[in-house]
Write an enzyme that holds these catalytic residues in place. Structure first.
Site, PDB file in Angstrom:
ATOM      1  N   HIS A  14       0.793  -1.111  -0.019  1.00 48.46           N
ATOM      2  CA  HIS A  14       0.143  -0.029   0.075  1.00 48.46           C
ATOM      3  C   HIS A  14       1.080   1.237   0.084  1.00 48.46           C
ATOM      4  O   HIS A  14       1.929   1.140   0.729  1.00 48.46           O
ATOM      5  CB  HIS A  14      -1.028   0.223   1.213  1.00 48.46           C
ATOM      6  N   GLU A  30      -1.593  -0.495   8.329  1.00 49.91           N
ATOM      7  CA  GLU A  30      -2.542  -1.769   9.087  1.00 49.91           C
ATOM      8  C   GLU A  30      -1.869  -2.423  10.021  1.00 49.91           C
ATOM      9  O   GLU A  30      -0.741  -2.604  10.090  1.00 49.91           O
ATOM     10  CB  GLU A  30      -3.215  -2.649   7.749  1.00 49.91           C
ATOM     11  N   HIS A  84       3.469  -7.649   1.346  1.00 53.00           N
ATOM     12  CA  HIS A  84       2.806  -8.723   2.151  1.00 53.00           C
ATOM     13  C   HIS A  84       1.942  -9.493   1.590  1.00 53.00           C
ATOM     14  O   HIS A  84       1.309  -8.961   0.255  1.00 53.00           O
ATOM     15  CB  HIS A  84       2.500  -7.804   3.157  1.00 53.00           C
ATOM     16  N   ARG A 122      -1.298  -4.526  -6.099  1.00 47.75           N
ATOM     17  CA  ARG A 122      -1.263  -5.987  -6.351  1.00 47.75           C
ATOM     18  C   ARG A 122      -0.067  -6.171  -7.245  1.00 47.75           C
ATOM     19  O   ARG A 122      -0.100  -5.754  -8.405  1.00 47.75           O
ATOM     20  CB  ARG A 122      -2.647  -6.445  -6.954  1.00 47.75           C
TER      21      ARG A 122
END
Length: 322
Positions: free
Chosen positions: A103, A120, A178, A198
């Site tokens: 991200h 996150e 990740h 992605r």
């Protein structure tokens, strides 16, 4: 308005990699075998949470913030984030490996997508034997080395794998590559953002026979290529105490393993409080009402609350504030 503890209808999402643990382990009313996510508390446009309990049942989270901004969010939260709810709470069930992704940070996300970035954290609630997460690289790489691995379909050899079990917690800062591995059920706390790059999807096709979109070029300037061991969260698990887990500019998360009632004075917190029940059950009350909470459920305590009473003999809770 008496802003009592608020529970919201889960927003269930089918995913290519999803399974049935959201029903089997958390009791969600899913109707498919590929339900991958339950959005528990969301202000994301198009997926705004709806109140499920009490007099405000049927109201959206955004309607509540519009009518009672400071009472719901807290003054300091309102000043920092405006009227957009700043965190997104999810449960994620990975029957298959999720795509390898990352991200962008706030600056890049604002420039490219007019969005916040996406910091996150993950709390593992259930994991099959030998289940793994991918977090970061196994060595520091250059941008050219990374780009070559994408071209040659050899990215997996550069990645760091972490075996996991219930209670393991990970902090995923922006830029860190990740993926959630198959067999993992977790709670995710993140900035309000749906911006994901992605970079590899195991050459899978969706239900229509198409490869999912990759964001190869966008990712190049967003990745942190340095090997870092800053992701596994070490935290105390003392019973009947508030144990600090993660404190970052976007959210603070504490761990509560309760065997008896607890009363918290939150008059000076100046933020809403979220409770995610990851085991057991509890009854939670503020100055205006109470609600029962069980494993797999999430509630919002509005910022106007002065005290929080948690009545339980066995519950494990994640407490989230700003």
């Amino acid at each position: 308005m008496s802003l009592y503890p608020l529970k919201f209808d889960p927003i269930l999402k089918e995913r290519l990699w999803g399974g049935t643990k959201l029903k089997q382990v958390l009791g969600k009313e899913i109707t498919s075998d590929i339900t991958g996510e339950s959005w528990e508390l969301s202000g994301v446009a198009g997926d705004v949470s709806i109140v499920a309990n009490g007099k405000l049942k049927g109201c959206s989270l955004q309607e509540l913030i519009t009518k009672y901004p400071e009472e719901v969010l807290g003054k300091s939260v309102l000043e920092r984030f405006g009227s957009e709810f700043p965190v997104l709470i999810k449960f994620i069930d990975a029957k298959q490996d999720l795509s390898i992704q990352l991200h962008p940070n706030d600056k890049l996300a604002k420039k490219r997508h007019n969005s916040f970035g996406k910091t996150e954290m993950w709390y593992v609630m259930d994991a099959d034997k030998d289940a793994e997460l991918i977090v970061g690289f196994n060595k520091t790489v250059t941008k050219d080395e990374y780009a070559k691995s994408i071209e040659e379909n050899s990215l997996l050899a550069l990645l760091n794998y972490e075996k996991v079990q219930e209670g393991d917690t990970f902090f995923i800062n922006t830029g860190k590559i990740h993926a959630i591995g198959s067999g993992v059920l977790l709670a995710e706390i993140q900035q309000t953002s749906d911006v994901t790059y992605r970079v590899f999807d195991f050459n899978r096709k969706d239900k229509d026979g198409n490869y999912r979109e990759l964001h190869t070029e966008l990712a190049l300037d967003a990745i942190d290529y340095e090997k870092k061991d800053d992701f596994k969260v070490s935290y105390n698990q003392n019973k009947d105490e508030v144990n600090s887990m993660v404190a970052c500019p976007y959210f603070t998360t504490n761990y509560l393993d309760l065997t008896q009632p607890m009363e918290l004075n939150v008059a000076d917190r100046n933020s809403f409080t979220i409770y995610i029940c990851v085991a057991g059950n509890a009854s939670i009350a503020n100055d205006f009402g109470q609600i029962d909470l069980q494993k797999g459920q999430t509630i919002l305590i509005p910022a106007v609350s002065k005290t929080i009473h948690i009545n339980t003999t066995k519950a494990k809770l994640l407490e989230v504030t700003i």
